[in-house]
Write a protein that holds these residues in place. Sequence first.
Motif, PDB file in Angstrom:
ATOM      1  N   SER A  33      -8.084  -9.842  18.499  1.00  0.00           N
ATOM      2  CA  SER A  33      -6.760 -10.420  18.702  1.00  0.00           C
ATOM      3  C   SER A  33      -5.984 -10.407  17.388  1.00  0.00           C
ATOM      4  N   LEU A  34      -4.779  -9.848  17.421  1.00  0.00           N
ATOM      5  CA  LEU A  34      -3.902  -9.788  16.246  1.00  0.00           C
ATOM      6  C   LEU A  34      -2.646 -10.603  16.515  1.00  0.00           C
ATOM      7  N   ALA A  35      -2.170 -11.273  15.470  1.00  0.00           N
ATOM      8  CA  ALA A  35      -1.016 -12.170  15.644  1.00  0.00           C
ATOM      9  C   ALA A  35       0.247 -11.402  15.970  1.00  0.00           C
ATOM     10  N   GLY A  36       0.335 -10.146  15.509  1.00  0.00           N
ATOM     11  CA  GLY A  36       1.517  -9.339  15.796  1.00  0.00           C
ATOM     12  C   GLY A  36       2.621  -9.484  14.774  1.00  0.00           C
ATOM     13  N   ARG A  37       2.283 -10.041  13.584  1.00  0.00           N
ATOM     14  CA  ARG A  37       3.310 -10.209  12.543  1.00  0.00           C
ATOM     15  C   ARG A  37       3.643  -8.897  11.838  1.00  0.00           C
ATOM     16  N   THR A  38       2.680  -7.966  11.835  1.00  0.00           N
ATOM     17  CA  THR A  38       2.909  -6.678  11.190  1.00  0.00           C
ATOM     18  C   THR A  38       3.449  -5.692  12.219  1.00  0.00           C
ATOM     19  N   THR A 138       3.376 -12.913  -2.333  1.00  0.00           N
ATOM     20  CA  THR A 138       2.805 -13.758  -1.276  1.00  0.00           C
ATOM     21  C   THR A 138       3.096 -13.215   0.115  1.00  0.00           C
ATOM     22  N   GLY A 139       3.711 -12.034   0.209  1.00  0.00           N
ATOM     23  CA  GLY A 139       4.094 -11.519   1.522  1.00  0.00           C
ATOM     24  C   GLY A 139       5.421 -12.111   1.965  1.00  0.00           C
ATOM     25  N   ARG A 140       5.916 -11.623   3.079  1.00  0.00           N
ATOM     26  CA  ARG A 140       7.261 -12.046   3.490  1.00  0.00           C
ATOM     27  C   ARG A 140       7.291 -13.446   4.090  1.00  0.00           C
ATOM     28  N   GLN A 141       6.134 -13.954   4.570  1.00  0.00           N
ATOM     29  CA  GLN A 141       6.131 -15.245   5.259  1.00  0.00           C
ATOM     30  C   GLN A 141       6.659 -16.384   4.385  1.00  0.00           C
ATOM     31  N   SER A 158       6.087  -6.791   0.257  1.00  0.00           N
ATOM     32  CA  SER A 158       5.566  -7.118   1.586  1.00  0.00           C
ATOM     33  C   SER A 158       5.334  -5.829   2.352  1.00  0.00           C
ATOM     34  N   VAL A 159       4.556  -5.921   3.419  1.00  0.00           N
ATOM     35  CA  VAL A 159       4.290  -4.761   4.271  1.00  0.00           C
ATOM     36  C   VAL A 159       5.520  -4.417   5.102  1.00  0.00           C
ATOM     37  N   ASP A 160       6.153  -5.466   5.654  1.00  0.00           N
ATOM     38  CA  ASP A 160       7.364  -5.290   6.460  1.00  0.00           C
ATOM     39  C   ASP A 160       8.552  -5.936   5.740  1.00  0.00           C
ATOM     40  N   PRO A 161       9.783  -5.526   6.055  1.00  0.00           N
ATOM     41  CA  PRO A 161      10.958  -6.091   5.371  1.00  0.00           C
ATOM     42  C   PRO A 161      11.093  -7.595   5.577  1.00  0.00           C
ATOM     43  N   VAL A 162      11.635  -8.264   4.566  1.00  0.00           N
ATOM     44  CA  VAL A 162      11.947  -9.689   4.669  1.00  0.00           C
ATOM     45  C   VAL A 162      13.223  -9.819   5.493  1.00  0.00           C
ATOM     46  N   GLU A 163      13.127 -10.491   6.626  1.00  0.00           N
ATOM     47  CA  GLU A 163      14.268 -10.663   7.523  1.00  0.00           C
ATOM     48  C   GLU A 163      14.483 -12.148   7.833  1.00  0.00           C
ATOM     49  N   PRO A 164      15.711 -12.661   7.646  1.00  0.00           N
ATOM     50  CA  PRO A 164      16.843 -11.989   6.986  1.00  0.00           C
ATOM     51  C   PRO A 164      16.574 -11.851   5.489  1.00  0.00           C
ATOM     52  N   PRO A 165      17.296 -10.951   4.818  1.00  0.00           N
ATOM     53  CA  PRO A 165      17.125 -10.825   3.368  1.00  0.00           C
ATOM     54  C   PRO A 165      17.396 -12.159   2.672  1.00  0.00           C
ATOM     55  N   LEU A 166      16.789 -12.348   1.530  1.00  0.00           N
ATOM     56  CA  LEU A 166      16.933 -13.615   0.821  1.00  0.00           C
ATOM     57  C   LEU A 166      18.352 -13.784   0.279  1.00  0.00           C
ATOM     58  N   ASP A 169      20.951 -13.641  -5.691  1.00  0.00           N
ATOM     59  CA  ASP A 169      21.702 -12.595  -6.400  1.00  0.00           C
ATOM     60  C   ASP A 169      20.775 -11.586  -7.066  1.00  0.00           C
ATOM     61  N   ASN A 170      19.624 -12.056  -7.517  1.00  0.00           N
ATOM     62  CA  ASN A 170      18.730 -11.202  -8.299  1.00  0.00           C
ATOM     63  C   ASN A 170      17.384 -11.056  -7.598  1.00  0.00           C
ATOM     64  N   VAL A 171      17.311 -10.100  -6.678  1.00  0.00           N
ATOM     65  CA  VAL A 171      16.059  -9.880  -5.952  1.00  0.00           C
ATOM     66  C   VAL A 171      15.906  -8.384  -5.635  1.00  0.00           C
ATOM     67  N   ASP A 172      14.717  -7.880  -5.859  1.00  0.00           N
ATOM     68  CA  ASP A 172      14.356  -6.513  -5.498  1.00  0.00           C
ATOM     69  C   ASP A 172      13.200  -6.569  -4.512  1.00  0.00           C
ATOM     70  N   TYR A 173      13.131  -5.574  -3.626  1.00  0.00           N
ATOM     71  CA  TYR A 173      12.081  -5.543  -2.612  1.00  0.00           C
ATOM     72  C   TYR A 173      11.239  -4.279  -2.763  1.00  0.00           C
ATOM     73  N   VAL A 174       9.944  -4.441  -2.552  1.00  0.00           N
ATOM     74  CA  VAL A 174       9.020  -3.308  -2.511  1.00  0.00           C
ATOM     75  C   VAL A 174       8.252  -3.404  -1.204  1.00  0.00           C
ATOM     76  N   LEU A 175       8.304  -2.344  -0.379  1.00  0.00           N
ATOM     77  CA  LEU A 175       7.546  -2.308   0.871  1.00  0.00           C
ATOM     78  C   LEU A 175       6.304  -1.455   0.650  1.00  0.00           C
ATOM     79  N   GLU A 176       5.149  -2.097   0.608  1.00  0.00           N
ATOM     80  CA  GLU A 176       3.885  -1.399   0.367  1.00  0.00           C
ATOM     81  C   GLU A 176       2.749  -2.155   1.029  1.00  0.00           C
ATOM     82  N   ARG A 177       1.739  -1.411   1.421  1.00  0.00           N
ATOM     83  CA  ARG A 177       0.506  -2.002   1.952  1.00  0.00           C
ATOM     84  C   ARG A 177      -0.636  -1.660   0.994  1.00  0.00           C
ATOM     85  N   GLY A 178      -1.483  -2.651   0.681  1.00  0.00           N
ATOM     86  CA  GLY A 178      -2.624  -2.417  -0.200  1.00  0.00           C
ATOM     87  C   GLY A 178      -3.633  -1.488   0.459  1.00  0.00           C
TER      88      GLY A 178
END
Length: 257
Positions: A33-38, A138-141, A158-166, A169-178
């Motif tokens: 069972s997967l939560a479905g967050r990804t 810490t991930g998008r949560q 984070s693996v998936d985009p942060v929605e809604p964006p934060l 003024d000063n924020v960069d995003y990296v979408l990557e999975r370990g």
Amino acid sequence: MGRPRILILGGTSEARLLAEALAARDDCDVLLSLAGRTEKPATQPVPVRIGGFGGAAALADFLKAGGYGLLIDATHPFAERISANAAFAAETTGIAAIALRRPEWHRRPGDRWQEVQSIPAAIEALGPSPPRHVFLATGRQGAHHAQAAPQHHYLVRSVDPVEPPLALDNVDYVLERGPFTLEGECDLLRQHDIDVIVAKNSGGAATYAKIEAARLLGIEVMMVARAPARIVKAVDTVEAALAAIDHLFPPAMKRGV
């Protein structure tokens, strides 16, 4: 005695490896069972269900209705609500339960850790000034907590985009999975002039490289501690989980099947 039915609450690499090992044995029926967050979960070796259960009582009903003999909580160490629900469901149904928890990371010589109890506490510990360059790993949560301290510069991975964006003024995003490499993490920290990392004490190897990189570069880490463990038998490796399963359900030859 029929084939035991096992429900694995997953979402971690350990859950996938355990499911893989059980699928290869072919002496039990496994549902993951997967939560479905990804948005795009990795391919799994056993049948999968996606989504929550609707609370602890609903999880208990699912276990009873499905004739499950074992519940394995192999969720992320910080998935506290589902772990609490799993402990409650196991206790109320009398169904055996195991928690598969990778060991925590421990401080090593050269680490500059400040232990905090939550992501909000970590953001507060950054201080009001001067503005800092923060790697929020810490991930998008929990990323929205950074909005409480907008004076800092943030790098959010984070693996998936942060929605809604934060709303910063000063924020960069990296979408990557370990998993991530030490060299790659060092490059990332240097590129963004990071002077502090906010991280959860997740344990395991997949994301440890950022902690090694921080040690190497002398960067401070706000380490979010895990909540106290629930009262469920806990093991810290896939091998130990398989041994516990064998103890509960001796292999077919031993059962005289």
